[in-house]
Scaffold this motif. Structure first.
Motif, PDB file in Angstrom:
ATOM      1  N   MET A  98      10.068  28.678  53.924  1.00 16.37           N
ATOM      2  CA  MET A  98       9.004  29.567  53.773  1.00 16.37           C
ATOM      3  C   MET A  98       8.358  29.531  55.185  1.00 16.37           C
ATOM      4  O   MET A  98       8.192  28.600  55.744  1.00 16.37           O
ATOM      5  N   SER A  99       7.803  30.585  55.550  1.00 12.18           N
ATOM      6  CA  SER A  99       7.355  31.105  56.804  1.00 12.18           C
ATOM      7  C   SER A  99       5.847  30.138  56.913  1.00 12.18           C
ATOM      8  O   SER A  99       5.188  30.259  55.819  1.00 12.18           O
ATOM      9  N   THR A 100       5.683  29.713  57.984  1.00  9.41           N
ATOM     10  CA  THR A 100       4.136  29.251  58.233  1.00  9.41           C
ATOM     11  C   THR A 100       3.272  29.979  59.060  1.00  9.41           C
ATOM     12  O   THR A 100       2.127  29.821  59.187  1.00  9.41           O
ATOM     13  N   LYS A 101       3.815  31.298  59.405  1.00  5.86           N
ATOM     14  CA  LYS A 101       2.827  32.294  59.763  1.00  5.86           C
ATOM     15  C   LYS A 101       3.116  33.569  58.915  1.00  5.86           C
ATOM     16  O   LYS A 101       3.878  34.374  59.480  1.00  5.86           O
ATOM     17  N   PRO A 102       2.278  33.832  58.074  1.00  7.23           N
ATOM     18  CA  PRO A 102       2.487  34.878  57.254  1.00  7.23           C
ATOM     19  C   PRO A 102       2.359  36.367  57.971  1.00  7.23           C
ATOM     20  O   PRO A 102       1.465  36.297  58.938  1.00  7.23           O
ATOM     21  N   LYS A 103       2.970  37.314  57.434  1.00  6.38           N
ATOM     22  CA  LYS A 103       2.618  38.621  58.087  1.00  6.38           C
ATOM     23  C   LYS A 103       1.184  39.073  57.543  1.00  6.38           C
ATOM     24  O   LYS A 103       0.872  39.138  56.500  1.00  6.38           O
ATOM     25  N   ILE A 104       0.217  39.429  58.738  1.00 10.74           N
ATOM     26  CA  ILE A 104      -0.929  40.243  58.128  1.00 10.74           C
ATOM     27  C   ILE A 104      -0.777  41.888  58.154  1.00 10.74           C
ATOM     28  O   ILE A 104      -0.540  42.322  59.141  1.00 10.74           O
ATOM     29  N   ILE A 105      -1.008  42.207  57.083  1.00  5.27           N
ATOM     30  CA  ILE A 105      -0.972  43.815  56.710  1.00  5.27           C
ATOM     31  C   ILE A 105      -2.547  44.215  56.409  1.00  5.27           C
ATOM     32  O   ILE A 105      -3.176  43.855  55.586  1.00  5.27           O
ATOM     33  N   VAL A 106      -2.977  45.022  57.408  1.00  7.22           N
ATOM     34  CA  VAL A 106      -4.106  45.652  57.581  1.00  7.22           C
ATOM     35  C   VAL A 106      -4.158  46.824  57.066  1.00  7.22           C
ATOM     36  O   VAL A 106      -3.890  47.654  57.759  1.00  7.22           O
TER      37      VAL A 106
END
Length: 266
Positions: free
Chosen positions: A1-9
Motif C-alpha cells: 500500500m502506498s505511503t503517499k496517497p493521491k490528492i484529488i482536489v
C-alpha cells in the motif's frame, strides 16, 4: 500500500491551484481525462468545477457527476490510496455542506471530513477553533468581516463548530464536532486520526504552515493505514498534503505570465 496517497482536489474557483506547482489542472472531468490526472507523476491534481459560481442545485449536480466519473477512473487506474479535497474559500464562503455531502454520498465510507480553512498567504488563521482574518496585524473573527455578509454565502459564526451547525441546519450539532487544537496538531495527531470512524466533522487549528505540514504528515500516515478522509479546505493545506517542495522560481517571475501558460487540459 502506498505511503503517499493521491490528492484529488475538486476546486470550486479558479484561484485554488495558484499555491502549487508542477501539477495538472483539469477543466474537464470525463473518465479518460480524470485517468490522466490519476496517472500523472505529481501527487496532486485539480479538477476545476467552478461550483462557487453556481446555484446549490447545480453545484450538487456537478459535484456528483465528477465523483461518479472519478469512481470509474480510480477503479480503472487501480488507485488504492487517495484523499479528496473540496477546495473552497478561506473566508468560509461556498456551498458547504452541499459539496461535501455529495462527495461522501457518491464516493462513500469516509472515516472523517475535516474543515481546514487556514490560508496564511491571505492572513487567515484558525486558533481554538475560531477562524480569523488578520487585518492591520489584528486577528479579527471572520464573522465580523464583510465576507460574513456575502449576499449568497452569509454566516453568523467564526467558531467553526457553530458555523457547521448553522450551515447544516442543525444536522451536525456544534457539540458533536471534533476539534483538533494547536496543541493537538503540534504534539502529533496520528493516533487520534487512526481512531476516527463514521465520518464525523473535524475542525482543525493552524497558525503557521508548519502546523499544517505536521498535520498533513499525520494524515498521510493514517491514509497509509487505510483511513479514508475528505477535506473542506482552503489552499494552504494542499501543498502540505502533497508534500511539494517550494517552487524553484520566485513568485515575481510568474506575474507577467498569462493563465494560458499553465498546464491545463481543457
Amino acid at each position: 500500500m502506498s505511503t503517499k496517497p493521491k490528492i484529488i482536489v475538486l476546486d470550486d474557483d479558479p484561484t485554488g491551484s495558484q499555491t502549487v506547482h508542477s501539477c495538472l489542472l483539469l477543466t474537464r472531468w470525463d473518465v479518460d481525462t480524470l485517468r490522466l490526472g490519476l496517472a500523472d507523476e505529481s501527487p496532486i491534481f485539480f479538477v476545476l468545477t467552478n461550483t462557487r459560481a453556481m446555484t446549490p442545485a447545480r453545484a450538487d449536480a456537478v459535484t456528483r457527476e465528477v465523483c461518479q466519473n472519478l469512481k470509474q477512473a480510480i477503479a480503472a487506474e487501480n488507485i488504492q490510496d487517495f484523499l479528496i479535497v473540496s477546495r473552497s474559500d478561506s473566508t468560509l464562503r461556498g456551498h458547504y455542506p452541499v459539496e461535501t455531502d455529495a462527495i461522501a454520498q457518491e464516493l462513500g465510507s469516509f472515516d472523517a471530513h475535516f474543515l481546514t480553512p487556514a490560508f496564511f498567504e491571505g492572513g487567515r488563521i484558525t486558533r481554538d477553533s475560531i477562524h480569523y482574518l488578520i487585518i492591520d496585524g489584528v486577528p479579527t473573527p471572520v464573522h465580523e468581516t464583510e465576507f460574513a455578509r456575502d449576499s449568497v454565502f452569509s454566516y453568523s459564526y467564526s467558531y467553526l463548530p457553530d458555523y457547521v451547525e448553522e450551515k447544516t441546519k442543525g444536522r451536525i450539532a456544534a457539540q458533536s464536532v471534533e476539534r483538533f487544537l494547536l496543541a493537538d496538531i503540534r504534539a502529533g495527531s496520528l493516533e487520534r486520526l487512526l481512531h476516527l470512524t463514521h465520518n464525523p466533522c473535524v475542525v482543525v487549528d493552524a497558525e503557521t504552515q508548519s502546523d499544517l505540514d505536521r498535520f498533513a504528515a499525520d494524515v498521510r500516515a493514517a491514509a497509509s493505514e487505510g483511513k479514508r478522509f475528505l477535506f473542506r479546505s482552503a489552499a494552504s493545506l494542499l501543498t502540505a498534503l502533497a508534500a511539494l517542495r517550494l517552487s524553484p522560481l520566485p513568485p515575481k517571475i510568474w506575474q507577467p505570465i498569462r493563465a494560458t501558460a499553465n498546464r491545463v487540459l481543457s
